[in-house]
Design a protein around this motif. Structure first.
Motif, short mmCIF file in Angstrom:
data_model
loop_
_atom_site.label_atom_id
_atom_site.label_comp_id
_atom_site.label_asym_id
_atom_site.label_seq_id
_atom_site.Cartn_x
_atom_site.Cartn_y
_atom_site.Cartn_z
N GLU A 156 0.87 -1.18 0.00
CA GLU A 156 0.00 0.00 0.00
C GLU A 156 0.91 1.23 0.00
OE1 GLU A 156 -3.14 0.04 2.83
OE2 GLU A 156 -3.55 -2.11 2.65
N TRP A 157 1.41 1.57 -1.18
CA TRP A 157 2.48 2.55 -1.27
C TRP A 157 2.04 3.96 -0.91
CZ3 TRP A 157 6.37 -0.32 -0.94
CH2 TRP A 157 6.46 -1.54 -1.61
N SER A 158 0.79 4.32 -1.22
CA SER A 158 0.32 5.67 -0.85
C SER A 158 0.28 5.83 0.67
CB SER A 158 -1.07 5.91 -1.44
OG SER A 158 -1.02 5.96 -2.85
N ARG A 159 -0.19 4.80 1.35
CA ARG A 159 -0.22 4.84 2.82
C ARG A 159 1.19 4.77 3.38
NH1 ARG A 159 -4.84 0.89 5.09
NH2 ARG A 159 -4.69 2.33 6.85
N ALA A 160 2.08 4.06 2.70
CA ALA A 160 3.47 4.01 3.13
C ALA A 160 4.12 5.39 3.05
CB ALA A 160 4.25 3.01 2.27
N ILE A 161 3.78 6.15 2.01
CA ILE A 161 4.30 7.52 1.88
C ILE A 161 3.84 8.37 3.06
CG2 ILE A 161 4.12 9.64 0.52
CD1 ILE A 161 3.99 7.81 -1.99
N CYS A 184 8.14 5.51 -6.89
CA CYS A 184 8.55 4.68 -8.04
C CYS A 184 7.70 3.42 -8.14
CB CYS A 184 10.03 4.30 -7.89
SG CYS A 184 11.18 5.65 -8.21
N GLU A 185 7.37 2.84 -7.01
CA GLU A 185 6.51 1.65 -7.01
C GLU A 185 5.14 1.99 -7.61
OE1 GLU A 185 7.02 -1.49 -6.27
OE2 GLU A 185 9.06 -1.35 -5.48
N LEU A 186 4.58 3.12 -7.20
CA LEU A 186 3.29 3.55 -7.74
C LEU A 186 3.39 3.82 -9.24
CD1 LEU A 186 2.17 6.00 -4.89
CD2 LEU A 186 1.06 3.84 -5.49
N ALA A 187 4.51 4.46 -9.63
CA ALA A 187 4.70 4.78 -11.05
C ALA A 187 4.84 3.51 -11.89
CB ALA A 187 5.94 5.66 -11.22
N PRO A 196 0.89 6.25 -18.88
CA PRO A 196 2.18 6.95 -18.85
C PRO A 196 2.13 8.33 -18.20
CG PRO A 196 1.30 6.88 -21.09
CD PRO A 196 0.45 5.98 -20.26
N ASP A 197 1.04 9.07 -18.40
CA ASP A 197 0.95 10.42 -17.81
C ASP A 197 0.96 10.34 -16.29
OD1 ASP A 197 0.88 11.53 -20.32
OD2 ASP A 197 -1.32 11.63 -20.42
N ALA A 198 0.16 9.42 -15.75
CA ALA A 198 0.11 9.24 -14.29
C ALA A 198 1.47 8.79 -13.77
CB ALA A 198 -0.97 8.23 -13.91
N ALA A 199 2.11 7.89 -14.51
CA ALA A 199 3.43 7.40 -14.10
C ALA A 199 4.45 8.53 -14.06
CB ALA A 199 3.89 6.29 -15.05
N LEU A 200 4.44 9.38 -15.10
CA LEU A 200 5.40 10.49 -15.17
C LEU A 200 5.18 11.48 -14.03
CD1 LEU A 200 7.72 11.24 -17.02
CD2 LEU A 200 6.14 12.69 -18.32
N SER A 201 3.94 11.74 -13.69
CA SER A 201 3.64 12.65 -12.59
C SER A 201 4.19 12.11 -11.26
CB SER A 201 2.13 12.85 -12.49
OG SER A 201 1.80 13.62 -11.37
N LEU A 202 4.03 10.82 -11.04
CA LEU A 202 4.53 10.19 -9.81
C LEU A 202 6.06 10.19 -9.78
CD1 LEU A 202 2.02 7.22 -9.74
CD2 LEU A 202 2.22 8.98 -7.97
N LEU A 203 6.69 10.00 -10.93
CA LEU A 203 8.14 9.98 -10.97
C LEU A 203 8.73 11.36 -10.73
CD1 LEU A 203 8.57 7.54 -13.98
CD2 LEU A 203 9.18 7.10 -11.59
N GLU A 204 8.02 12.40 -11.14
CA GLU A 204 8.46 13.76 -10.83
C GLU A 204 8.43 14.00 -9.32
OE1 GLU A 204 5.82 16.11 -13.15
OE2 GLU A 204 6.89 15.79 -15.05
N LYS A 205 7.44 13.41 -8.65
CA LYS A 205 7.37 13.52 -7.18
C LYS A 205 8.51 12.73 -6.53
CE LYS A 205 2.36 14.20 -6.98
NZ LYS A 205 1.06 13.65 -6.54
N ALA A 206 8.87 11.60 -7.15
CA ALA A 206 9.99 10.81 -6.64
C ALA A 206 11.29 11.60 -6.72
CB ALA A 206 10.12 9.50 -7.43
N ILE A 207 11.51 12.27 -7.85
CA ILE A 207 12.71 13.09 -8.03
C ILE A 207 12.71 14.27 -7.05
CG2 ILE A 207 13.92 14.64 -9.61
CD1 ILE A 207 14.41 11.79 -10.31
N ALA A 208 11.52 14.84 -6.83
CA ALA A 208 11.41 15.95 -5.87
C ALA A 208 11.77 15.49 -4.46
CB ALA A 208 10.00 16.53 -5.91
#
Length: 391
Positions: A156-161, A184-187, A196-208
């Protein structure tokens, strides 16, 4: 001389006072020990002699005779849990919690130990409920760590965050590395489901969350590739070099395939050669070797492997050299050379593993989270033999 004489006279006085104090402490200790049941010392003796079964039996008898021994209940419950007897551990801590006269501190401790029992038993729903009840108590930090472990187990990666941020805000240390990995797991899930759009948005948060997260850069390239934008994918994968040169081995095959797709294979090969010169790696050598063989021929591939083996002498490199030699060997020596290669190759399979730097767990493939200890980013991107040579 008068000063020294007084000191000499004081020595027997200080000795006498020390003797009296020691006698008082010994008498108190003997008095307190007489109040303890004989079974306590019997059980302790069994523990010291590494006889946990007999120790548990002795402690159970004490608990039956004297239910007020709260600390002994805790010791007994922990012994059961360590031995994997989860039902008995749970029962001990549940019995403690059921006592109406239990002081608050002991009640919270019982609840925490019960949560640990549920967690080890795999009863994650009960464990989560128990630890949630401890978040605003003196066991808050331990409870948040346990909840973070539960959410990771359940993926449950969102709850893990949320749990990682809560733990970080409570002063338990930075969790940015873990938070980036959860994104990254969510992406990756979104990428699997072709979002892909949702994945890219999540990866931008990972980089942040963690700018040095190599996995996010690799996945960003994968997202661009899924959209058919190979040039953008190549740009993303090349950013790995800026984050960690040893990790370029993880994207070497992607890069080579990408440069082939856009019609610039030699450019890709030259890039990978420059990486290999900067950060020797058997995985990177494997990709470069195949590309050199394809583009420049057997002699060039043979020379490449020979040079790398001299620079970094490993059995894994020798295996690759024998493969190159076999391609150009005369027919009469091929059977013997093939036999030698097969023997070396069989042995190198035991060495061609990644090893967790935290717990030592070895695996054939590279993991971002260790399957043994669940630590994130604990695998170096090099095989065990390479690490030994470097050390």
């Amino acid at each position: 001389m008068e000063f020294e004489t007084w000191w000499l006279l004081g020595i027997p006085i200080f000795f006498g006072l020390g003797w009296i104090a020691a006698r008082v402490d010994i008498n108190q200790l003997v008095s307190e020990s007489r109040t303890l049941p004989r079974g306590y010392f019997k059980g302790l003796n069994f523990l010291l002699n590494e006889q946990p079964d007999k120790a548990i039996d002795a402690f159970i008898e004490i608990v039956k005779l004297d239910p007020e021994t709260i600390e002994l209940h805790f010791a007994l419950g922990n012994l059961f849990r360590r031995r994997g007897e989860m039902e008995r551990a749970i029962r001990v801590h549940q019995n403690l919690l059921a006592r109406p006269d239990l002081p608050l501190d002991y009640k919270l401790q019982s609840q925490y130990e019960l949560g640990q029992d549920y967690l080890k038993a795999g009863l994650l729903d009960r464990a989560e409920e128990t630890f949630n009840g401890l978040v605003d108590t003196q066991y808050g930090a331990q409870a948040r760590r346990a909840l973070l472990e539960i959410y990771q187990r359940e993926k449950e990666w969102s709850r893990a965050i949320d749990a990682a941020r809560s733990l970080q805000d409570s002063g338990a240390g930075a969790k940015q590395k873990e938070i980036a990995q959860f994104y990254c797991e969510l992406a990756q899930d979104e990428l699997v489901h072709t979002h892909p759009d949702a994945a890219l948005s999540l990866l931008e948060k990972a980089i942040a969350a963690n700018r040095s997260n190599v996995r996010a850069a690799i996945l960003i390239g994968d997202v661009h590739l899924s959209r058919g934008d190979t040039e953008a994918a190549l740009m993303a994968w090349r950013r790995v070099e800026q984050q960690s040169v040893p990790h370029v081995a993880l994207v070497a095959q992607r890069l080579m395939d990408g440069y082939r797709t856009v019609g610039r294979p030699q450019e890709g090969l030259n890039l990978l050669k420059s990486y290999l010169a900067e950060a020797p790696s058997i995985d990177l050598l494997e990709v470069v070797f195949k590309a050199v063989l394809e583009l420049d021929g057997v002699d060039a591939a043979n020379q490449l492997v020979s040079d790398e083996l001299r620079r970094t002498p490993t059995l894994l490199g020798l295996d690759k050299l024998l493969e190159a030699r076999l391609m150009e060997a005369p027919p009469e020596v091929r059977p013997e050379l093939s036999l030698v290669k097969n023997l070396v190759h069989g042995y190198t399979q035991k060495l061609a593993r990644y090893q967790c730097s935290h717990c030592g767990f070895k695996a054939r493939q590279f993991y971002w989270q260790c399957p043994g200890c669940s630590q994130w980013e604990s695998y170096p991107p090099r095989r065990t033999e390479e690490l030994n040579v470097m050390n």
